[in-house]
Write an enzyme that holds these catalytic residues in place. Structure first.
Site, PDB file in Angstrom:
ATOM      1  N   LYS A  22      46.508  53.178  13.268  1.00 45.92           N
ATOM      2  CA  LYS A  22      45.489  53.276  12.213  1.00 45.92           C
ATOM      3  C   LYS A  22      44.200  53.910  12.741  1.00 45.92           C
ATOM      4  CE  LYS A  22      42.384  50.228   9.556  1.00 45.92           C
ATOM      5  NZ  LYS A  22      41.163  50.252  10.380  1.00 45.92           N
ATOM      6  N   ASP A 121      35.535  46.073   7.346  1.00 43.91           N
ATOM      7  CA  ASP A 121      35.610  44.622   7.480  1.00 43.91           C
ATOM      8  C   ASP A 121      34.221  44.003   7.555  1.00 43.91           C
ATOM      9  OD1 ASP A 121      38.373  44.292   7.483  1.00 43.91           O
ATOM     10  OD2 ASP A 121      38.524  44.802   9.601  1.00 43.91           O
TER      11      ASP A 121
END
Length: 435
Positions: A22, A121
Site C-alpha cells: 500500500k 488515520d
C-alpha cells in the site's frame, strides 16, 4: 457503515499471498505526474486508499487504463491544475494521507500546487513540516490559508539544494525526492528515509531517467534532469500484511504458509516476531508458520522485561506495533510496547481489555502487556475499528476469541487490506461482512 461478524476459535490453514505494498503504491502512483509518457505499474493492491488516489489523478486529467486486476497504465499528458481548487478535489484529497505526495511532482513539472490538508488515520499529530520545509529549500514559496485549511505553493523553477530533514519522514522524503529529480542542479538530502518503499520509488525514478545516488541510505544525492520518460514498475509485497499474517497464525494456533513474501525486504520484522516467541521458517521467498500451542516472550540479556518499539528503517515500522501488542496478550511473558511516533495509536487497547486482555496503558505512547499464556482465551465483544492497523489487530483478536464478535467501521480496514474477509475465509476463518 459496514461491519464484520466474526465467529472466533477456528484454526486456519493453507496458503495466502500478500497484496502489493500500500505505502509503495501511493508513492509510485503520485510519481506518474512527473512525466507525460505512459507509466505502467503492476501489483497494485485493490484497496480503498489506492482507488481514491487513482480517481483523484483521473479527475486531474491523467489518462488511466486498468490492464488487469492489479495493473494500471497512467499517462499524465494533460493536467488540469484548475481542478485542484474544485470541491470534488478537496473532498477526494481530504480522505487519504497519500494525496500530499502530489505536491512535489506538480511543483517540479508545473511550478504550482494547491493542496487541502490531507486526511488519513486519526492516530495523533502527523506534521507536514518536513514536506514543505524541504520543498521550500528547493525554491517553492508556501502559503497556508487557515480558513480554507489549504496550502498553496508556487515556484518559477525548483533549484537543487543541500538540506537536513528534521525527521526521517517517508512521505516527506518521497515528496522532496520527486521535486528534486526535475530541479536544476544538485540536491543532497541528509536524514532521508530509506524504507524499502523509498528504495522502490527511487529505482522507479531512475528507470524514468532520474539521476539518484545513495539509494537505501539516509543520504540521497540527486542530479536534476530536464525531463523524465515512462517506465514499467512492480510493487513489492506488503510487509505489513506479511507481519499481520504471522501474528494471525500465532494467535489462532494455525499452520499457514505466506507465499511470495518478499523476504529480502522485511528487514528487522522477522526478528521482532521471534522475540515474541513465534516460530517460522523461510522456504525460498515463502514463510512457513507452524501450529504453535504456546509462544514465550524473550527477555533482555540482563533479565529485564522486553521492550518492542518503532524506529525509522532499518528499525521496526510503527504499522506493526498494534499487531504485536495483540499477539503479546496470549504469549507467555510480559512486554512493553512503545509507540514513539503517534500518540493516539494505542488507544484501541480498551477494546482488548474488555475482551479479557491484561494490558496497562502507561501513557499515550506505552503499554505493558502481561501475556496470558493461553490460560484464558479472549472473550467475544462488539467494537469499532479506529484506524487501519488497529482494525486488523482487533480482527486478529476476534479470530482467536471465544464466541461471536462484531467490528464496526470496517471501511478503515478496507483502506489497507484487500478483500481481507474473503481471503481469510479461504483459510478457514468465519467472517461475515454486513453492509
Amino acid at each position: 457503515m459496514a461491519s464484520f461478524v466474526i465467529e472466533g476459535g477456528h484454526q486456519l490453514s493453507g496458503e495466502i499471498t500478500p497484496q502489493g505494498a500500500k505505502n509503495e503504491a501511493l508513492q509510485v502512483i503520485c510519481a506518474v505526474l512527473l512525466t507525460e509518457e505512459p507509466v505502467t505499474i503492476t501489483n497494485i493492491p485493490a484497496i480503498r486508499d489506492v482507488h481514491k488516489l487513482i480517481e483523484l489523478l483521473r479527475g486531474m486529467g491523467v489518462k488511466i487504463t486498468q490492464n488487469t486486476t492489479d495493473s494500471y497504465t497512467f499517462q499524465a499528458g494533460n493536467i488540469d491544475l484548475d481542478y485542484l481548487k474544485s470541491d470534488a478535489f478537496r473532498q477526494q484529497s481530504q480522505t487519504i494521507r497519500g494525496s500530499i505526495m502530489i505536491a512535489g511532482p506538480l511543483l517540479a513539472r508545473f511550478g504550482e500546487v494547491y493542496m487541502p490538508r490531507p486526511g488519513g488515520d486519526k492516530i495523533g499529530r502527523r506534521r507536514l513540516d518536513t514536506h514543505f520545509v524541504g520543498l521550500n529549500k528547493l525554491g517553492a514559496d508556501f502559503q497556508f490559508d487557515p480558513k480554507e485549511s489549504a496550502f498553496t505553493a508556487k515556484t518559477k523553477s525548483l533549484k537543487g539544494n543541500t538540506m537536513l530533514l528534521e525527521e526521517a519522514s517517508v512521505t516527506g522524503t518521497a515528496n522532496v525526492l520527486m521535486g528534486a529529480v526535475l530541479a536544476k542542479g544538485t540536491t543532497k538530502i541528509y536524514n532521508a528515509a530509506c524504507e524499502p518503499y523509498l528504495q522502490q520509488l527511487s529505482r522507479m525514478l531512475v528507470k524514468m531517467g532520474a539521476k539518484i545516488e545513495g539509494i537505501a541510505s539516509n543520504l540521497l544525492t540527486i542530479e536534476g534532469v530536464d525531463k523524465l520518460d515512462g517506465c514499467d514498475h512492480r510493487c513489492l509485497p506488503d510487509m505489513i500484511e506479511v507481519g499481520s499474517f504471522i501474528g494471525m497464525a500465532a494467535m489462532t494456533q494455525s499452520e499457514i504458509t505466506i507465499k511470495n513474501a518478499g523476504v529480502e525486504h522485511l528487514g528487522i520484522i522477522p526478528r521482532s516476531f521471534e522475540k515474541l516467541g513465534i516460530a517460522f521458517k523461510f522456504k525460498g521467498d515463502d514463510i512457513y508458520i507452524p501450529e504453535q500451542s504456546r509462544y514465550e516472550v524473550e527477555k533482555f540479556i540482563d533479565g529485564s522485561i522486553l521492550t518492542i518499539d518503532d524506529a525509522p528503517w532499518p528499525g521496526l515500522t510503527p504499522d506493526l506495533l498494534s499487531i504485536m501488542l495483540v499477539i503479546a496478550t496470549q504469549a507467555n511473558g510480559s512486554v512493553v510496547i512503545h509507540q514513539k511516533m503517534f500518540e493516539s495509536r494505542l488507544f484501541f487497547v480498551d477494546k482488548l481489555i474488555d475482551m479479557g486482555a491484561q494490558i496497562i496503558l502507561c501513557d499515550p505512547h506505552r503499554a505493558t502487556v502481561i501475556g496470558l499464556n493461553r490460560a484464558n482465551k479472549l472473550r467475544s465483544t462488539v467494537m469499532t475499528s479506529p484506524d487501519i492497523r488497529a482494525g486488523v489487530a482487533l480482527l486478529i483478536a476476534a479470530l482467536s476469541a471465544d464466541g461471536v464478535s462484531q467490528i464496526h467501521n470496517i471501511e478503515q480496514i478496507d483502506r489497507g487490506y484487500q478483500n481481507i474477509d474473503l481471503r481469510l475465509n479461504n483459510l478457514g476463518a468465519k467472517i461475515t461482512r454486513m453492509e
